[in-house]
Design a protein around this motif. Sequence first.
Motif, mmCIF file in Angstrom:
data_model
loop_
_atom_site.group_PDB
_atom_site.id
_atom_site.type_symbol
_atom_site.label_atom_id
_atom_site.label_comp_id
_atom_site.label_asym_id
_atom_site.label_seq_id
_atom_site.Cartn_x
_atom_site.Cartn_y
_atom_site.Cartn_z
ATOM 1 N N GLN A 114 22.829 40.368 22.536
ATOM 2 C CA GLN A 114 22.230 39.201 21.885
ATOM 3 C C GLN A 114 21.983 39.469 20.405
ATOM 4 O O GLN A 114 22.228 38.604 19.554
ATOM 5 N N LEU A 115 21.521 40.653 20.060
ATOM 6 C CA LEU A 115 21.334 40.996 18.652
ATOM 7 C C LEU A 115 22.670 40.993 17.910
ATOM 8 O O LEU A 115 22.754 40.527 16.768
ATOM 9 N N ASN A 116 23.716 41.513 18.554
ATOM 10 C CA ASN A 116 25.048 41.468 17.942
ATOM 11 C C ASN A 116 25.466 40.024 17.672
ATOM 12 O O ASN A 116 26.038 39.707 16.618
ATOM 13 N N ARG A 117 25.202 39.169 18.646
ATOM 14 C CA ARG A 117 25.572 37.761 18.517
ATOM 15 C C ARG A 117 24.891 37.129 17.311
ATOM 16 O O ARG A 117 25.509 36.374 16.550
ATOM 17 N N ILE A 118 23.633 37.429 17.110
ATOM 18 C CA ILE A 118 22.886 36.865 15.980
ATOM 19 C C ILE A 118 23.431 37.403 14.664
ATOM 20 O O ILE A 118 23.631 36.657 13.699
ATOM 21 N N GLN A 119 23.670 38.706 14.606
ATOM 22 C CA GLN A 119 24.212 39.297 13.384
ATOM 23 C C GLN A 119 25.558 38.682 13.022
ATOM 24 O O GLN A 119 25.813 38.331 11.853
ATOM 25 N N LEU A 120 26.428 38.533 14.012
ATOM 26 C CA LEU A 120 27.754 37.965 13.754
ATOM 27 C C LEU A 120 27.674 36.497 13.375
ATOM 28 O O LEU A 120 28.445 36.018 12.530
ATOM 29 N N ALA A 121 26.738 35.750 13.970
ATOM 30 C CA ALA A 121 26.578 34.339 13.621
ATOM 31 C C ALA A 121 26.140 34.185 12.166
ATOM 32 O O ALA A 121 26.641 33.310 11.443
ATOM 33 N N LEU A 122 25.219 35.027 11.720
ATOM 34 C CA LEU A 122 24.789 34.989 10.314
ATOM 35 C C LEU A 122 25.945 35.355 9.388
ATOM 36 O O LEU A 122 26.135 34.730 8.338
ATOM 37 N N ALA A 123 26.723 36.363 9.779
ATOM 38 C CA ALA A 123 27.864 36.769 8.957
ATOM 39 C C ALA A 123 28.916 35.671 8.893
ATOM 40 O O ALA A 123 29.506 35.413 7.833
ATOM 41 N N ASP A 124 29.143 34.997 10.017
ATOM 42 C CA ASP A 124 30.157 33.950 10.079
ATOM 43 C C ASP A 124 29.837 32.786 9.146
ATOM 44 O O ASP A 124 30.747 32.139 8.617
ATOM 45 N N LYS A 125 28.547 32.522 8.927
ATOM 46 C CA LYS A 125 28.127 31.421 8.053
ATOM 47 C C LYS A 125 27.831 31.900 6.630
ATOM 48 O O LYS A 125 27.258 31.156 5.823
ATOM 49 N N ASN A 126 28.239 33.127 6.320
ATOM 50 C CA ASN A 126 28.037 33.717 4.985
ATOM 51 C C ASN A 126 26.566 33.747 4.582
ATOM 52 O O ASN A 126 26.225 33.619 3.400
ATOM 53 N N LEU A 127 25.694 33.925 5.566
ATOM 54 C CA LEU A 127 24.258 34.010 5.301
ATOM 55 C C LEU A 127 23.757 35.451 5.267
ATOM 56 O O LEU A 127 22.674 35.719 4.744
ATOM 57 N N LEU A 128 24.530 36.361 5.822
ATOM 58 C CA LEU A 128 24.066 37.738 5.987
ATOM 59 C C LEU A 128 24.289 38.552 4.716
ATOM 60 O O LEU A 128 25.414 38.723 4.258
ATOM 61 N N ALA A 129 23.186 39.063 4.164
ATOM 62 C CA ALA A 129 23.267 39.922 2.983
ATOM 63 C C ALA A 129 23.056 41.389 3.337
ATOM 64 O O ALA A 129 23.452 42.279 2.582
ATOM 65 N N GLY A 130 22.426 41.654 4.470
ATOM 66 C CA GLY A 130 22.192 43.034 4.890
ATOM 67 C C GLY A 130 21.598 43.079 6.278
ATOM 68 O O GLY A 130 20.882 42.154 6.689
ATOM 69 N N TRP A 131 21.904 44.151 7.027
ATOM 70 C CA TRP A 131 21.391 44.295 8.386
ATOM 71 C C TRP A 131 21.181 45.774 8.668
ATOM 72 O O TRP A 131 22.120 46.560 8.658
ATOM 73 N N GLN A 132 19.931 46.164 8.886
ATOM 74 C CA GLN A 132 19.602 47.510 9.342
ATOM 75 C C GLN A 132 19.313 47.436 10.829
ATOM 76 O O GLN A 132 18.426 46.691 11.262
ATOM 77 N N SER A 133 20.034 48.202 11.612
ATOM 78 C CA SER A 133 19.831 48.190 13.051
ATOM 79 C C SER A 133 18.601 49.009 13.429
ATOM 80 O O SER A 133 18.061 49.789 12.627
ATOM 81 N N GLU A 134 18.184 48.856 14.679
ATOM 82 C CA GLU A 134 17.029 49.620 15.173
ATOM 83 C C GLU A 134 17.295 51.115 15.092
ATOM 84 O O GLU A 134 16.386 51.894 14.796
ATOM 85 N N VAL A 135 18.534 51.535 15.344
ATOM 86 C CA VAL A 135 18.881 52.949 15.232
ATOM 87 C C VAL A 135 18.656 53.442 13.797
ATOM 88 O O VAL A 135 18.059 54.508 13.574
#
Length: 254
Positions: A114-135
């Motif tokens: 589910q977290l992957n899905r959200i990250q990819l959805a943000l990237a697909d809409k050119n909204l994602l500027a950065g993502w630090q994972s829990e790891v």
Amino acid sequence: MRYKKDSLVINPERDIPLLRQVRNSRFVSHQQLFDFMKFGGFDHCRSSFNWRTRRLLNYGHLSICQGVFDAGSAVYRITREGLALLEHHGQFTTVVHSSTEHLPHPSQVFHSLQLNRIQLALADKNLLAGWQSEVEIASFNTISPTPYQKDYDAVVEVWIGEKRVCFALEYERSLKSARQYDRVRRALDSESRVGCVLYLTSGVEILVHLVREFESVSMNLAFANALDFAHLLLDTTVITGRNTSGMRFRDMLQ
């Protein structure tokens, strides 16, 4: 250059980003992994990607999670051999490494997907500027003199117009104990590195419970259903302690 037959030759520009993504996601489906590689500019050819993952599976650097259904495609996790290879290429984390006693547990599969899905959805809409994972966050927290107060599921930067805005993301699939929520409240009240935490839930009942649990927390908290957010993203209506009737998440961040 000739290589020994059946030897594994690592491409640092393609194999290492792929293994790093699997490690950082903890679990990732075949389709999600291909989408991550496309968005990162590492691989745009499906047949090349399929060959690459099959090769890393055959040599034991990735493994397939058995008994996982409804993911749409095979689900991968990294192995100790894969972690050792990442470390050889300078990609070490303090919380998931080749000597870690326990690798990610299969019970985390759908949380990760589910977290992957959200990250990819943000990237697909050119909204994602950065993502630090829990790891990455947990690793940072073990060595930083100014750590986050919690190992968030992600720390996300998004574009709102030309402005980069940061928030922490938590995905709650089930309820915690009263003692655990007490620890979380103390952590949130002490947080200074991020100004907003978005809680996504797997159902309305959990959402309502979280709003009650965190009503005394002073920092900005927003609550929404995870499936809604995956579709509407920043335009999702979120509930806050100050506005239980709801507001757009985009408006809260501005």
